[in-house]
Design a protein around this motif. Structure first.
Motif, PDB file in Angstrom:
ATOM      1  N   LEU A 135      31.690  40.348  49.320  1.00 55.70           N
ATOM      2  CA  LEU A 135      32.710  41.248  49.858  1.00 55.70           C
ATOM      3  C   LEU A 135      33.955  41.237  48.978  1.00 55.70           C
ATOM      4  O   LEU A 135      34.583  42.286  48.771  1.00 55.70           O
ATOM      5  N   VAL A 136      34.313  40.072  48.458  1.00 48.92           N
ATOM      6  CA  VAL A 136      35.457  39.983  47.556  1.00 48.92           C
ATOM      7  C   VAL A 136      35.229  40.842  46.311  1.00 48.92           C
ATOM      8  O   VAL A 136      36.111  41.596  45.885  1.00 48.92           O
ATOM      9  N   LEU A 137      34.035  40.738  45.745  1.00 47.90           N
ATOM     10  CA  LEU A 137      33.729  41.544  44.554  1.00 47.90           C
ATOM     11  C   LEU A 137      33.718  43.029  44.874  1.00 47.90           C
ATOM     12  O   LEU A 137      34.185  43.855  44.087  1.00 47.90           O
ATOM     13  N   ALA A 138      33.191  43.397  46.037  1.00 43.73           N
ATOM     14  CA  ALA A 138      33.093  44.806  46.392  1.00 43.73           C
ATOM     15  C   ALA A 138      34.454  45.428  46.662  1.00 43.73           C
ATOM     16  O   ALA A 138      34.707  46.579  46.297  1.00 43.73           O
ATOM     17  N   VAL A 139      35.340  44.673  47.312  1.00 42.38           N
ATOM     18  CA  VAL A 139      36.623  45.233  47.738  1.00 42.38           C
ATOM     19  C   VAL A 139      37.685  45.092  46.655  1.00 42.38           C
ATOM     20  O   VAL A 139      38.404  46.046  46.344  1.00 42.38           O
ATOM     21  N   TRP A 140      37.803  43.896  46.056  1.00 43.31           N
ATOM     22  CA  TRP A 140      38.889  43.648  45.113  1.00 43.31           C
ATOM     23  C   TRP A 140      38.444  43.644  43.659  1.00 43.31           C
ATOM     24  O   TRP A 140      39.290  43.654  42.767  1.00 43.31           O
ATOM     25  N   ARG A 141      37.148  43.577  43.409  1.00 46.68           N
ATOM     26  CA  ARG A 141      36.599  43.685  42.056  1.00 46.68           C
ATOM     27  C   ARG A 141      37.224  42.678  41.096  1.00 46.68           C
ATOM     28  O   ARG A 141      37.620  42.998  39.988  1.00 46.68           O
ATOM     29  N   ARG A 142      37.291  41.476  41.545  1.00 48.19           N
ATOM     30  CA  ARG A 142      37.830  40.387  40.743  1.00 48.19           C
ATOM     31  C   ARG A 142      36.934  39.169  40.903  1.00 48.19           C
ATOM     32  O   ARG A 142      36.473  38.863  41.997  1.00 48.19           O
ATOM     33  N   TRP A 143      36.728  38.451  39.770  1.00 49.59           N
ATOM     34  CA  TRP A 143      35.888  37.262  39.793  1.00 49.59           C
ATOM     35  C   TRP A 143      36.682  35.996  40.101  1.00 49.59           C
ATOM     36  O   TRP A 143      36.125  35.006  40.549  1.00 49.59           O
ATOM     37  N   ARG A 144      37.991  36.028  39.833  1.00 50.21           N
ATOM     38  CA  ARG A 144      38.771  34.804  40.031  1.00 50.21           C
ATOM     39  C   ARG A 144      38.792  34.348  41.484  1.00 50.21           C
ATOM     40  O   ARG A 144      38.655  33.145  41.744  1.00 50.21           O
ATOM     41  N   PRO A 145      38.961  35.218  42.464  1.00 43.83           N
ATOM     42  CA  PRO A 145      38.863  34.746  43.857  1.00 43.83           C
ATOM     43  C   PRO A 145      37.499  34.153  44.197  1.00 43.83           C
ATOM     44  O   PRO A 145      37.410  33.191  44.969  1.00 43.83           O
ATOM     45  N   VAL A 146      36.438  34.726  43.627  1.00 45.29           N
ATOM     46  CA  VAL A 146      35.101  34.168  43.856  1.00 45.29           C
ATOM     47  C   VAL A 146      35.008  32.767  43.253  1.00 45.29           C
ATOM     48  O   VAL A 146      34.459  31.844  43.867  1.00 45.29           O
ATOM     49  N   LEU A 147      35.561  32.606  42.048  1.00 40.92           N
ATOM     50  CA  LEU A 147      35.574  31.283  41.421  1.00 40.92           C
ATOM     51  C   LEU A 147      36.358  30.294  42.270  1.00 40.92           C
ATOM     52  O   LEU A 147      35.968  29.125  42.400  1.00 40.92           O
ATOM     53  N   PHE A 148      37.449  30.750  42.856  1.00 41.89           N
ATOM     54  CA  PHE A 148      38.270  29.897  43.719  1.00 41.89           C
ATOM     55  C   PHE A 148      37.452  29.366  44.892  1.00 41.89           C
ATOM     56  O   PHE A 148      37.477  28.161  45.189  1.00 41.89           O
ATOM     57  N   VAL A 149      36.699  30.234  45.559  1.00 46.72           N
ATOM     58  CA  VAL A 149      35.876  29.812  46.698  1.00 46.72           C
ATOM     59  C   VAL A 149      34.756  28.887  46.228  1.00 46.72           C
ATOM     60  O   VAL A 149      34.473  27.862  46.862  1.00 46.72           O
ATOM     61  N   ALA A 150      34.100  29.252  45.115  1.00 47.03           N
ATOM     62  CA  ALA A 150      32.988  28.436  44.624  1.00 47.03           C
ATOM     63  C   ALA A 150      33.454  27.027  44.246  1.00 47.03           C
ATOM     64  O   ALA A 150      32.799  26.030  44.588  1.00 47.03           O
ATOM     65  N   LEU A 151      34.585  26.934  43.545  1.00 49.25           N
ATOM     66  CA  LEU A 151      35.100  25.620  43.171  1.00 49.25           C
ATOM     67  C   LEU A 151      35.567  24.841  44.400  1.00 49.25           C
ATOM     68  O   LEU A 151      35.449  23.608  44.434  1.00 49.25           O
ATOM     69  N   ALA A 152      36.095  25.545  45.395  1.00 49.48           N
ATOM     70  CA  ALA A 152      36.506  24.861  46.619  1.00 49.48           C
ATOM     71  C   ALA A 152      35.321  24.158  47.266  1.00 49.48           C
ATOM     72  O   ALA A 152      35.420  22.996  47.683  1.00 49.48           O
ATOM     73  N   MET A 153      34.175  24.849  47.335  1.00 45.81           N
ATOM     74  CA  MET A 153      33.015  24.268  47.997  1.00 45.81           C
ATOM     75  C   MET A 153      32.341  23.213  47.123  1.00 45.81           C
ATOM     76  O   MET A 153      31.909  22.170  47.617  1.00 45.81           O
TER      77      MET A 153
END
Length: 266
Positions: free
Chosen positions: A107-125
């Motif tokens: 959903l982050v990629l679809a709405v905001w089209r940015r990889w950095r927020p996805v990286l933030f969540v992945a690194l958090a987990m």
């Protein structure tokens, strides 16, 4: 053609190109070094706190808390509460956390089209899991001396992996959503970031699987790790570079009226 071509003159200044995302991190090497050093420091804090509350806090308020609270819950077991605690405990297990992450990141990629927020969540987990497993093995704290409703577990008591994963996931979601929209429902992410960890913590302590200070250890893990990631990854940095929605929440009704008016004129 220029970006403002075909627009009303007063609307031309509202249009700007979205910032390019050539690199997910501006300085990857230094960011990796900062994360590695930060991971070691967070582990050191967890190890020190875990060893103290597990083996050196006798006679203190923390020791009384770890003894009396699990017993208080154990004396109030009922079939209905036990069933409820089982379901709520599941919200913090690996399958539920992974499912929410796999839904949120696309959903982050679809709405905001940015990889950095996805990286933030992945690194958090990933960081939460590695810190939990490492500190649990190093501290090796036994479970509370009450009935353990989940039976023997492969990991030790400190810190709580269920609670830490819940804190990291829902805090990361709130950090992203609160900065990227001004709609009223963004506050639901803050509510989830508070209610979900509290519910999981109550269920885990009720089930005799953790001490209250294991909950404190999970809070410590989540706060330090998410804070470190926010400082290093800067998940909302693109917002300060011009990547803001052109229509804010208070403009939505006005926009709808203009679209209806234009349709009638056509």
């Amino acid at each position: 053609p220029p970006l403002e071509a075909g627009l009303e003159p007063e609307a031309g200044h509202d249009i700007a190109p979205a910032p390019a995302e050539e690199h997910v991190l501006e300085h990857p090497r230094s960011a990796v070094a900062e994360l590695l050093v930060g991971w070691v420091l967070v582990f050191g804090v967890l190890y020190g706190f875990g060893m103290y509350v597990s083996y050196h806090a006798g006679g203190t308020f923390l020791a009384t808390l770890d003894t009396e609270v699990p017993r208080w819950f154990a004396h109030r077991h009922t079939p209905a509460l036990t069933e409820l605690s089982w379901w709520w405990s599941k919200f913090g297990d690996t399958h539920a956390i992974l499912l929410v992450s796999l839904v949120f990141c696309p959903l982050v990629l679809a709405v905001w089209r940015r990889w950095r927020p996805v990286l933030f969540v992945a690194l958090a987990m990933f960081g939460e899991l590695s810190l939990f497993l490492t500190s649990a093995h190093a501290v090796d704290r036994p479970r509370p001396p009450v009935e353990n409703l989940d039976g023997p577990m492969p990991t030790s008591s400190f810190p709580s992996g269920h609670i830490a994963a819940t804190i990291c996931l829902y805090t990361a979601i709130a950090v992203l959503v609160m900065a990227r929209t001004d709609r009223w429902w963004r506050w639901l992410t803050v509510v989830l970031a508070v209610v979900m960890p509290l519910g999981v913590a109550a269920s885990r302590i009720y089930r005799g699987m953790h001490h209250p200070t294991d909950f404190l250890g999970a809070i410590l893990l989540g706060a330090l790790w998410i804070g470190l990631l926010y400082w290093v990854v800067r998940p909302n940095a693109d917002l300060y570079e011009g990547n803001r929605p052109s229509i804010e929440a208070e403009d939505v009704d006005t926009l709808d009226d203009e679209l209806v008016r234009a349709a009638r004129e056509d």
